[in-house]
Motif scaffolding. Structure first.
Motif, PDB file in Angstrom:
ATOM      1  N   LEU A  89       0.824  -1.206   0.000  1.00 58.27           N
ATOM      2  CA  LEU A  89       0.000   0.000   0.000  1.00 58.27           C
ATOM      3  C   LEU A  89       0.865   1.265   0.000  1.00 58.27           C
ATOM      4  N   LEU A  90       1.912   1.281   0.802  1.00 58.08           N
ATOM      5  CA  LEU A  90       2.819   2.443   0.821  1.00 58.08           C
ATOM      6  C   LEU A  90       3.438   2.678  -0.549  1.00 58.08           C
ATOM      7  N   ASN A  91       3.921   1.629  -1.180  1.00 53.78           N
ATOM      8  CA  ASN A  91       4.502   1.766  -2.517  1.00 53.78           C
ATOM      9  C   ASN A  91       3.467   2.259  -3.525  1.00 53.78           C
ATOM     10  N   HIS A  92       2.247   1.783  -3.388  1.00 55.60           N
ATOM     11  CA  HIS A  92       1.165   2.225  -4.266  1.00 55.60           C
ATOM     12  C   HIS A  92       0.886   3.715  -4.078  1.00 55.60           C
ATOM     13  N   LEU A  93       0.834   4.155  -2.834  1.00 56.06           N
ATOM     14  CA  LEU A  93       0.480   5.558  -2.559  1.00 56.06           C
ATOM     15  C   LEU A  93       1.566   6.530  -2.996  1.00 56.06           C
ATOM     16  N   LYS A  94       2.792   6.076  -3.065  1.00 53.89           N
ATOM     17  CA  LYS A  94       3.885   6.951  -3.502  1.00 53.89           C
ATOM     18  C   LYS A  94       3.727   7.378  -4.958  1.00 53.89           C
ATOM     19  N   LYS A  95       2.928   6.674  -5.720  1.00 51.19           N
ATOM     20  CA  LYS A  95       2.716   6.971  -7.139  1.00 51.19           C
ATOM     21  C   LYS A  95       1.774   8.149  -7.365  1.00 51.19           C
ATOM     22  N   TRP A  96       0.997   8.503  -6.347  1.00 50.72           N
ATOM     23  CA  TRP A  96      -0.119   9.428  -6.556  1.00 50.72           C
ATOM     24  C   TRP A  96       0.172  10.830  -6.044  1.00 50.72           C
ATOM     25  N   LYS A  97      -0.356  11.790  -6.786  1.00 53.47           N
ATOM     26  CA  LYS A  97      -0.375  13.162  -6.308  1.00 53.47           C
ATOM     27  C   LYS A  97      -1.735  13.364  -5.656  1.00 53.47           C
ATOM     28  N   VAL A  98      -1.718  14.015  -4.524  1.00 52.49           N
ATOM     29  CA  VAL A  98      -2.949  14.216  -3.761  1.00 52.49           C
ATOM     30  C   VAL A  98      -3.202  15.706  -3.657  1.00 52.49           C
ATOM     31  N   SER A  99      -4.405  16.120  -4.004  1.00 59.36           N
ATOM     32  CA  SER A  99      -4.748  17.532  -3.885  1.00 59.36           C
ATOM     33  C   SER A  99      -5.075  17.852  -2.431  1.00 59.36           C
ATOM     34  N   ASN A 100      -4.847  19.084  -2.072  1.00 61.48           N
ATOM     35  CA  ASN A 100      -5.283  19.532  -0.741  1.00 61.48           C
ATOM     36  C   ASN A 100      -6.800  19.550  -0.740  1.00 61.48           C
ATOM     37  N   GLY A 101      -7.378  19.488   0.386  1.00 59.20           N
ATOM     38  CA  GLY A 101      -8.835  19.540   0.479  1.00 59.20           C
ATOM     39  C   GLY A 101      -9.472  18.190   0.241  1.00 59.20           C
ATOM     40  N   ILE A 102     -10.384  18.131  -0.740  1.00 60.16           N
ATOM     41  CA  ILE A 102     -11.200  16.942  -0.946  1.00 60.16           C
ATOM     42  C   ILE A 102     -10.363  15.719  -1.331  1.00 60.16           C
ATOM     43  N   GLY A 103      -9.335  15.897  -2.168  1.00 60.99           N
ATOM     44  CA  GLY A 103      -8.477  14.763  -2.539  1.00 60.99           C
ATOM     45  C   GLY A 103      -7.800  14.163  -1.321  1.00 60.99           C
ATOM     46  N   GLY A 104      -7.327  15.017  -0.426  1.00 59.42           N
ATOM     47  CA  GLY A 104      -6.715  14.548   0.813  1.00 59.42           C
ATOM     48  C   GLY A 104      -7.716  13.854   1.714  1.00 59.42           C
ATOM     49  N   LEU A 105      -8.936  14.374   1.735  1.00 61.83           N
ATOM     50  CA  LEU A 105      -9.987  13.735   2.536  1.00 61.83           C
ATOM     51  C   LEU A 105     -10.297  12.334   2.021  1.00 61.83           C
ATOM     52  N   ARG A 106     -10.336  12.187   0.702  1.00 62.52           N
ATOM     53  CA  ARG A 106     -10.608  10.856   0.116  1.00 62.52           C
ATOM     54  C   ARG A 106      -9.479   9.888   0.483  1.00 62.52           C
ATOM     55  N   LEU A 107      -8.237  10.355   0.382  1.00 64.33           N
ATOM     56  CA  LEU A 107      -7.106   9.503   0.747  1.00 64.33           C
ATOM     57  C   LEU A 107      -7.193   9.091   2.217  1.00 64.33           C
ATOM     58  N   MET A 108      -7.480  10.047   3.090  1.00 62.61           N
ATOM     59  CA  MET A 108      -7.594   9.738   4.517  1.00 62.61           C
ATOM     60  C   MET A 108      -8.731   8.748   4.775  1.00 62.61           C
ATOM     61  N   ARG A 109      -9.808   8.869   4.021  1.00 60.06           N
ATOM     62  CA  ARG A 109     -10.945   7.948   4.176  1.00 60.06           C
ATOM     63  C   ARG A 109     -10.537   6.530   3.777  1.00 60.06           C
ATOM     64  N   ASP A 110      -9.801   6.422   2.659  1.00 59.63           N
ATOM     65  CA  ASP A 110      -9.307   5.104   2.237  1.00 59.63           C
ATOM     66  C   ASP A 110      -8.380   4.516   3.291  1.00 59.63           C
ATOM     67  N   LEU A 111      -7.437   5.319   3.765  1.00 64.07           N
ATOM     68  CA  LEU A 111      -6.482   4.827   4.759  1.00 64.07           C
ATOM     69  C   LEU A 111      -7.186   4.379   6.030  1.00 64.07           C
ATOM     70  N   SER A 112      -8.203   5.113   6.423  1.00 63.74           N
ATOM     71  CA  SER A 112      -8.983   4.740   7.607  1.00 63.74           C
ATOM     72  C   SER A 112      -9.686   3.396   7.387  1.00 63.74           C
ATOM     73  N   GLU A 113     -10.201   3.201   6.202  1.00 59.79           N
ATOM     74  CA  GLU A 113     -10.885   1.945   5.871  1.00 59.79           C
ATOM     75  C   GLU A 113      -9.912   0.767   5.898  1.00 59.79           C
ATOM     76  N   TYR A 114      -8.731   0.966   5.317  1.00 53.96           N
ATOM     77  CA  TYR A 114      -7.716  -0.094   5.337  1.00 53.96           C
ATOM     78  C   TYR A 114      -7.291  -0.408   6.772  1.00 53.96           C
ATOM     79  N   ARG A 115      -7.043   0.640   7.551  1.00 53.38           N
ATOM     80  CA  ARG A 115      -6.602   0.442   8.944  1.00 53.38           C
ATOM     81  C   ARG A 115      -7.668  -0.304   9.738  1.00 53.38           C
ATOM     82  N   ASP A 116      -8.923   0.113   9.607  1.00 53.31           N
ATOM     83  CA  ASP A 116     -10.014  -0.552  10.336  1.00 53.31           C
ATOM     84  C   ASP A 116     -10.149  -2.016   9.923  1.00 53.31           C
TER      85      ASP A 116
END
Length: 135
Positions: A89-116
């Motif tokens: 997952l870390l290697n996968h995420l290094k490929k992506w550019k994340v926008s501030n705001g909503i893009g970051g929120l989506r990423l955080m939501r995914d990470l929360s889902e994976y962690r849970d």
């Protein structure tokens, strides 16, 4: 013994198969998933489609593992799987550019889902590994 070596080999093959399948799911991630503009009205606080597919697959793997293995074998497999998935997952995420705001929120939501989802493993080293991904 020869039987233990064969079982170990089989478990390693199964682990690699599971991780390869997850990697194929992750490869379907769209560049736009984390590069959302704040003015987009179609955003919901749901995980990305790729995240939902990965989580569904992981839960099915957990069901199979808990059916086929027991005791320390379950713990060992899940710990190895969890830490390997975190690295993938870390290697996968290094490929992506994340926008501030909503893009970051989506990423955080995914990470929360994976962690849970990975908390199912009930393994402190996996919990710690996924907590560091979210930071």
């Amino acid at each position: 013994s020869s039987l233990e070596n064969k079982v170990s080999y089989g478990m390693n093959v199964a682990m690699q198969s599971v991780l390869s399948t997850i990697e194929r799911f992750l490869n379907d991630q769209k560049k736009s998933d984390f590069k959302l503009e704040d003015k987009e009205t179609s955003y919901s606080n749901e995980p990305s489609k790729v995240c939902l597919a990965v989580v569904k697959f992981i839960k099915s793997v957990f069901d199979v593992i808990n059916t086929c293995l027991d005791g320390k074998n379950v713990e060992s497999f899940l710990e190895e799987f969890g830490l390997s998935f975190q690295r993938l997952l870390l290697n996968h995420l290094k490929k992506w550019k994340v926008s501030n705001g909503i893009g970051g929120l989506r990423l955080m939501r995914d990470l929360s889902e994976y962690r849970d989802t990975m908390k199912i493993c009930n393994c402190p080293s996996i919990d710690e590994a996924f907590d560091t991904v979210s930071e």
